[in-house]
Design an enzyme around this catalytic site. Structure first.
Site, mmCIF file in Angstrom:
data_model
loop_
_atom_site.group_PDB
_atom_site.id
_atom_site.type_symbol
_atom_site.label_atom_id
_atom_site.label_comp_id
_atom_site.label_asym_id
_atom_site.label_seq_id
_atom_site.Cartn_x
_atom_site.Cartn_y
_atom_site.Cartn_z
ATOM 1 N N HIS A 112 -56.760 -12.102 -74.680
ATOM 2 C CA HIS A 112 -55.874 -11.157 -75.582
ATOM 3 C C HIS A 112 -54.446 -11.234 -75.572
ATOM 4 O O HIS A 112 -53.568 -10.871 -76.434
ATOM 5 C CB HIS A 112 -55.985 -9.891 -75.150
ATOM 6 N N TYR A 276 -66.334 -5.654 -66.300
ATOM 7 C CA TYR A 276 -66.186 -4.572 -65.504
ATOM 8 C C TYR A 276 -67.142 -3.640 -64.584
ATOM 9 O O TYR A 276 -66.934 -2.498 -64.264
ATOM 10 C CB TYR A 276 -65.502 -3.495 -66.826
#
Length: 378
Positions: A112, A276
């Site tokens: 990102h 995650y």
């Protein structure tokens, strides 16, 4: 994104003795000049100087560089960024020098980050830096992203060049899912028009649908574009039961995508990314390490693996997806076929593999131009 998930991965890789099937290297930090191949001087200076204790001195820069909840300042941020970027750069060099057919950096894949902006837990875009390195030798690089989030930073960096084709399969919801980009009509621009390929997916895609779609798209993309190397971002947040994800993929399905790309026998850089639920991230990347080195490993985790207690109660490499964590599959067969058709339509505009000599190189890739010139002179 804490290094704990990498610690668990490392221990499983060692526990399965996968390190005996490959060369392993200690990384070195990327130097500032290497990072400047993509990132802005003022942004790098900020990352180098800022700490949790002096943020008030940089109050005006925090919003400028998109520092906040998703991208906090923490002790050691410069060392962290330069180390994972250095690992991806060295991995790319191993491929260029023919020291490796496949190079892996599970700490990389931070897709990102922008030229002068942090985003989505990513500060330095190691993928862009590694691809720039590959472009010094390889005429065409294919970037494939199977993270649940759109690989926006990489696509943006190579938006207007045909020397890099980006292909991202991800959850897309413009208003409710980060980063809100990557619809099917996001196709690149300038010389790079039709060289950015996006497959927007809905919640709950399952193993069979995902792997079938992946293979049906990747094979014609490679056949049409004819890349000379591939970079594969293996974000683990596309697994089922991920804390931020919304797909229903099991570890074997995710790994099937890696195995399929490996089968084309092109120089391959394999990177990490999101993920995650640390125990599942480490399971996945261990399994995909085994795929890369061609090793068969058992479902039962090695008995003497440190931190084995974190993998209970099953202590398996391939635990079944928990029913509580499953999402309804909103991807109909008709919808997926339409997405495949849109990609095939984009490929129709590509007249064979682009020539290095004939295409335009955006300003950010000036170093690649000089590298190619030097290579030709040598």
């Amino acid at each position: 994104m804490k290094p704990w998930r990498l610690t668990l991965t490392n221990q499983l890789v060692l526990g399965y003795e996968l390190h005996r099937h490959m060369d392993t290297y200690a990384t070195r930090p990327a130097n500032e000049d290497e990072l400047k191949d993509f990132h802005g001087d003022d942004y790098l200076e900020f990352l180098k100087r800022v700490t949790p204790h002096n943020t008030q001195e940089f109050a005006n820069d925090l919003s400028k560089f998109n520092i906040g909840d998703d991208c906090p300042i923490f002790d050691g941020i410069w060392d962290y960024c330069s180390l994972y970027a250095g690992a991806s750069l060295d991995a790319a060099k191993k491929l260029i020098n023919h020291q490796s057919d496949i190079a892996i950096n599970w700490s990389g894949g931070l897709h990102h980050a922008k030229k002068s902006e942090a985003s989505g837990f990513c500060y330095i875009n190691d993928i862009v830096l590694a691809i720039l390195q590959l472009l010094r030798y390889h005429p065409r690089v294919l970037y494939i992203d199977i993270d649940v989030h759109h690989g926006d930073g990489v696509e943006q960096a190579f938006f207007s060049t045909d020397r890099v084709m980006t292909l991202s399969l991800h959850k897309y919801d413009k208003d409710n899912f980060f980063p809100g980009t990557g619809n099917w009509d996001d196709i690149g621009g300038g010389a790079g028009k039709h060289y950015a390929l996006n497959v927007p997916l809905k919640d709950g895609i399952d193993d069979e649908s995902y792997v079938r779609l992946f293979k049906q798209i990747v094979e014609p993309v490679i056949g049409k574009y004819r890349p000379t190397s591939v970079v594969l971002q293996c974000g683990a947040d596309s697994l089922g039961s991920d804390k931020l994800g919304c797909f229903n993929l099991n570890i074997k399905a995710h790994g099937a995508c890696v195995e399929f790309v490996k089968g084309f026998r092109l120089p391959l850089l394999v990177l990490g990314g999101g993920g995650y639920t640390p125990r599942n991230v480490s399971r996945l990347w261990t399994y995909e390490t085994a795929i890369c080195v061609g090793a068969e490993i058992k479902d039962d985790l090695p008995a003497r693996t440190p931190y084995r207690e974190y993998f209970g109660p099953d202590y398996k490499l391939h635990p079944p997806l928990s029913k509580e964590g499953k999402y309804e599959n909103k991807n109909t067969r008709k919808y997926l076929e339409s997405m495949k058709a849109k990609i095939m339509e984009q490929l129709r505009f590509i007249d064979g593999a682009p020539s290095v000599q004939l295409q335009e190189i955006p300003p950010d890739l000036d170093n690649v131009r000089s590298g190619l010139v030097k290579q030709e002179e040598d």
